[in-house]
Design an enzyme around this catalytic site. Structure first.
Site, PDB file in Angstrom:
ATOM      1  N   ASN A 391      19.114  39.896 -23.114  1.00 57.84           N
ATOM      2  CA  ASN A 391      18.482  39.946 -24.639  1.00 57.84           C
ATOM      3  C   ASN A 391      17.220  39.652 -24.443  1.00 57.84           C
ATOM      4  O   ASN A 391      16.232  40.190 -24.474  1.00 57.84           O
ATOM      5  CB  ASN A 391      19.512  39.652 -25.596  1.00 57.84           C
ATOM      6  CG  ASN A 391      19.058  40.137 -27.071  1.00 57.84           C
ATOM      7  OD1 ASN A 391      18.003  40.665 -27.281  1.00 57.84           O
ATOM      8  ND2 ASN A 391      19.989  40.233 -27.982  1.00 57.84           N
ATOM      9  N   ASP A 392      17.055  38.129 -24.678  1.00 62.85           N
ATOM     10  CA  ASP A 392      15.970  37.454 -24.666  1.00 62.85           C
ATOM     11  C   ASP A 392      14.918  37.647 -23.478  1.00 62.85           C
ATOM     12  O   ASP A 392      13.738  37.862 -23.812  1.00 62.85           O
ATOM     13  CB  ASP A 392      16.138  35.878 -24.612  1.00 62.85           C
ATOM     14  CG  ASP A 392      17.114  35.521 -25.850  1.00 62.85           C
ATOM     15  OD1 ASP A 392      16.964  36.144 -27.259  1.00 62.85           O
ATOM     16  OD2 ASP A 392      17.945  34.671 -25.798  1.00 62.85           O
ATOM     17  N   ILE A 393      15.429  37.834 -22.438  1.00 61.31           N
ATOM     18  CA  ILE A 393      14.444  38.119 -21.280  1.00 61.31           C
ATOM     19  C   ILE A 393      14.126  39.489 -21.094  1.00 61.31           C
ATOM     20  O   ILE A 393      13.279  39.765 -20.227  1.00 61.31           O
ATOM     21  CB  ILE A 393      15.372  37.726 -19.790  1.00 61.31           C
ATOM     22  CG1 ILE A 393      16.273  38.839 -19.741  1.00 61.31           C
ATOM     23  CG2 ILE A 393      15.761  36.530 -19.776  1.00 61.31           C
ATOM     24  CD1 ILE A 393      17.248  38.887 -18.532  1.00 61.31           C
ATOM     25  N   ALA A 432      18.888  32.967 -28.279  1.00 61.49           N
ATOM     26  CA  ALA A 432      17.606  32.266 -28.868  1.00 61.49           C
ATOM     27  C   ALA A 432      17.453  32.480 -30.138  1.00 61.49           C
ATOM     28  O   ALA A 432      16.826  31.806 -30.903  1.00 61.49           O
ATOM     29  CB  ALA A 432      16.307  32.573 -28.145  1.00 61.49           C
TER      30      ALA A 432
END
Length: 465
Positions: A391-393, A432
């Site tokens: 997700n965040d990456i 995050a």
């Protein structure tokens, strides 16, 4: 120390260096582990064989008990829980440093560093530094464990004047170390421990969940320096060498990861890693935005009519233990003539190299696995980006939203692929706490469900084509 013991320690040190070299690549990781084990066995045998060592039976009993506990944990632990296990082990190193420093203060004659009230100045310096680093490592690692285990919220915990408080505590610790070294005051010693324990907490609580991989490597470095401090106290050169190796390698890894995430290494050390005090999480987008939702058959059809695919694994893959199904899917696609590659972000998962380990466990060929810098430009020429549990990456907000906690962090440019297939349980934000605008792109198809089950369904659909 006899010549034979010195040579044995030298050989053990070389084995530890070769072990670190081996662990730098998945291809040589097994050999690195074996060399490290051999070096540790040699180091332990040499140490307990020293004439000055008493209570060998008690030492061996401790080794057996610790070995049994470690074996049970190693056999039962899931790969998804490995980061918090590493954090827990780091805390034990820090605690050991504190306990040895305390024992040396109250029984210095047992360590050959003097007598109570008249400990050598050099030993007092070593004791106090080892104590401070060990205490910071202990509580910092405990907080990291609690966040990773979900027993504490992963979101950054900040308060007004936090950096000033950390600075004042740091200055107080330095003053107390000088006082302790000049007076051998037990009161100053315990104050150093208490303030260092507090500082360990304050350094880690403001660090958000998305930055935990760097925290793990940073704490690894701290534990190494704490071990080196123990070595000085015990007068054991091998422990000093190995502690310095771990401390230096952890520091280098932290620097490399900070560079990969466009962060400052000084912010990590000072507990300000991530966003500044005024940064806020990206706000949720318009609820009226539409998404494209598909199923396994849709994904298989798109893959079957493509020529290239880049697979992006994330923590969701680890949780679902989907790496074996993913490899089977990759094998099927290669058999159909597709160019299949895997893209690994430096902080994918919860610790450095987490995804590499999982893919290696599933026997994914090493030459198909690429780091961010090696493959990021290829997304624009790729038919499909298959994101499984990340997700965040992959969040474009890192490039477009200055208020986002992940702003400035290099991410995988999956949105540039012809089609993005995104496996996720729900529309929930990542670790995050930031919504991913990629979900709403016209070229993104969401595949909701368990990563392993969805991948297995795609495999069956591919076989039916």
């Amino acid at each position: 120390m006899s010549f034979a013991s010195a040579m044995a320690y030298l050989v053990a040190s070389v084995l530890f260096i070769l072990a670190l070299k081996g662990l730098s690549s998945p291809k040589s990781a097994r050999r690195g582990n074996l060399l490290g084990i051999l070096g540790m066995v040699l180091a332990i045998y040499t140490t307990i064989s020293q004439p000055a060592i008493s209570g060998v039976g008690l030492v061996i009993t401790g080794l057996i008990v610790g070995g049994v506990v470690g074996t049970v944990i190693a056999l039962r632990i899931q790969m998804t829980a490995m980061p918090q296990l590493v954090a827990a082990f780091h805390s034990l190193v820090g605690l050991a440093a504190c306990l040895i420093a305390t024992a040396a203060l109250y029984s210095p004659e047992a360590y050959g560093i003097g007598i109570p009230g008249h400990i050598k100045l050099s030993s007092l310096i070593e004791l106090s530094l080892g104590l401070a680093i060990g205490a910071v490592t202990f509580t910092g690692s405990v907080i990291a464990f609690l966040k990773l285990q979900g027993l504490m919220k992963s979101a950054p915990l900040r308060f007004a004047g936090q950096h000033l408080a950390n600075a004042l505590i740091g200055v107080a610790i330095v003053v107390l170390i000088l006082t302790f070294c000049g007076s051998e005051s037990h009161f100053a010693f315990w104050l150093i421990m208490l303030l260092s324990l507090l500082l360990g907490v304050l350094l880690i609580v403001p660090i958000g969940g998305a930055d935990m991989p760097v925290v793990i490597s940073m704490l690894n470095s701290y534990s190494g320096w704490a071990a080196a401090g123990i070595g000085f106290t015990l007068g054991n050169m091998l422990l000093i060498i190995t502690g310095a190796l771990v401390g230096a390698s952890g520091a280098i890894l932290s620097y490399i990861m900070c560079k990969a995430m466009n962060r400052s290494i000084f912010n990590v050390i000072l507990g300000g890693f991530g966003t500044g005090d005024d940064a806020q999480a990206a706000t949720a987008g318009d609820d009226d935005r539409q998404i494209q939702q598909g199923n396994a058959e849709d994904a298989a059809f798109l893959m079957g009519n493509s020529k290239s695919i880049i697979i992006v694994p994330g923590y969701g893959m680890a949780v679902a233990q989907a790496q074996h199904a993913l490899r089977e899917m990759g094998d099927l696609l290669k058999a159909k003539g597709l160019n299949v590659r895997y893209a690994i972000h430096p902080v994918a998962g919860r610790m450095p190299g987490h995804m590499n380990v999982l893919l290696a466990e599933a026997n994914v060929p090493y030459d198909e696995v690429f780091e961010l810098d090696e493959i990021n430009n290829d997304f624009a020429e790729t038919d499909i980006a298959f994101v499984i549990g990340a997700n965040d990456i992959t969040n474009p907000a890192a490039k477009t939203d200055p208020k986002s906690p992940i702003y400035g962090m290099p991410v995988l440019d999956v949105e540039r692929a012809g089609q993005v297939l995104f496996i996720k349980r729900s529309m929930a934000s990542g670790y995050a706490g930031v919504e991913n605008s990629l979900f709403f792109n016209d070229n993104t198809m969401m595949l909701f469900g368990d990563a392993k089950q969805m991948t297995e369904n795609i495999v069956r659909a591919l076989k039916a084509l």
